[in-house]
Motif scaffolding. Sequence first.
Motif: not given
Length: 533
Positions: A390-392, A419-425
């Motif tokens: 998220a920071g990047k 889309c770039e800062g939050v992803s699912t794991r």
Amino acid sequence: SYIQSRTTLLKLSIRNHLDFLKEKHGLIGMTRLASVFLMRLCTIETRLYLDFFGKDLDLDNNNDGNDDDDDNENDNKKEADEDDKNNSNGDKKDDDDDDMHATKKKVSFQSDAAKVTSTITATTVTKTSSTSTASTNKKKDAANLASQVMTKNGIYYDTSFQAFLDALCDNLYRTIRRGIVTILDLDTLCQIVSVLREEQSLANASPTTMAAARSIGRVIVDAQERLIFCANSVLGKDVFRFKSTPMDLDYPDKLRRFKEGHSLDLNGNGTSSKENGDGGGEGAGGSSEVAFKMQMQVYESWFPPIRSVLKVLSKIFRVVEPHVFEDIALTSVQACSRSLKEGSLHIERKSGVLHSDLFLVKHLLILREQLSPFDIQLRSVERQLDFSDAGKAVSRFIANRNRRLFSMTSENALVTLLCEGVSTREASIDSKRDLEDALRSACNDFIEHTSSSLAGPILTFVEQCKSVKVTNNGSLKEQSFMTGDYVMAVMSRAMDRLEPELGEVNTQMSLYMDNAATRSILLKPVVRKITRL
């Protein structure tokens, strides 16, 4: 006007009757009796409705059946013509059959005997099948009754009459729900769900009682939700938020007290049986009570979280949906394993490493054995949001001066930021595999600690020899601990302490494990490791 008058007449009386059944028989008894009452009421109301309006329904259906009647008349005329032709041909053949008349008499005598035996067997078959025909007749009557008021898809011709039946059966839902929301006992809720499922299967068997089946289904859903809530409350209190007391972790003293009580019960049972002699049923009853008491003592000697998990799972196993049961079992087994590890650490500080290892091995074996009858996989996939990038993503968003905030395409800056800062794991969890790994680790720790305790001097001597090889501090023969007297002293000291300590280990293992085969399986690797030294 008919449906309104029937609703006004029956609504209050049905409620009063259900309240009376609840006060007299309790909630469980009322559930069964009220379900049967409503199924009969649906059938009676359907018959009464047909008595008033059955002719009108027949007129609506007669137009569809006229064409079929014409076809049937034509078929009957064709069959009559064919019978006349056959009769004329039969008269011509009578003259030719006179010569065969004598031989046919013999054959007819044998056929008559065969007919007598066949009729005897037929009467026996009809007697045995009388009960089955009665049930089939009931099903046919219900089907005929239902075909007059509803389509094959279960939709009533008169929607107002269907709504009338649903309104009558909703009284069951209201009455049982008022009682369910105040119940905290798992056994009572499980019995209610079991009774409702039986009655729902009976209601679904007849087309005229589908309104009662729908109402019972709604009650089952609410009862299962209440049961799941109460089960999670019990598990949260006794497992997830469990805080052990010194009495809960009083091992091995708790097991010693159990063994002493067990021996006293056996001695008391033996003396009483000798005094009674061949007492018959009283002796058998006393032995069953002693066996039940012994089983309860074994159950009480278990760690409290294990008792709670197995008790709850055994109650809700057959009364909730399989995926719900597996989810509850998954989380509860994980929490129980964590409590066991924390308890073993406390026992290690209090009673030593041996009792800590045996405590963990014993309860993990119990947990694995008691979970096997449920036949569940204990697998799940957990999905979590990952904000590590998220920071990047925010830095790139701020640095981009040509960002499009109001674009309706995929190049929108805000959409790109999300889309770039939050992803699912995703993480797969297999509690059954974790349980096996924990048991294997506990057994390995027991083998390592026990072999070190039994052959401590020899292991220390071996470690000294290995350290010389690693550091290269001269030849091994030149070391002071390699003299013959020192080696003989080490071996004699190890042999002197091996037998008494091995007996102590076996005694402590018998406290935790009653099965001799399990004890031998654990001791074999210990003996194998010592002999390899």
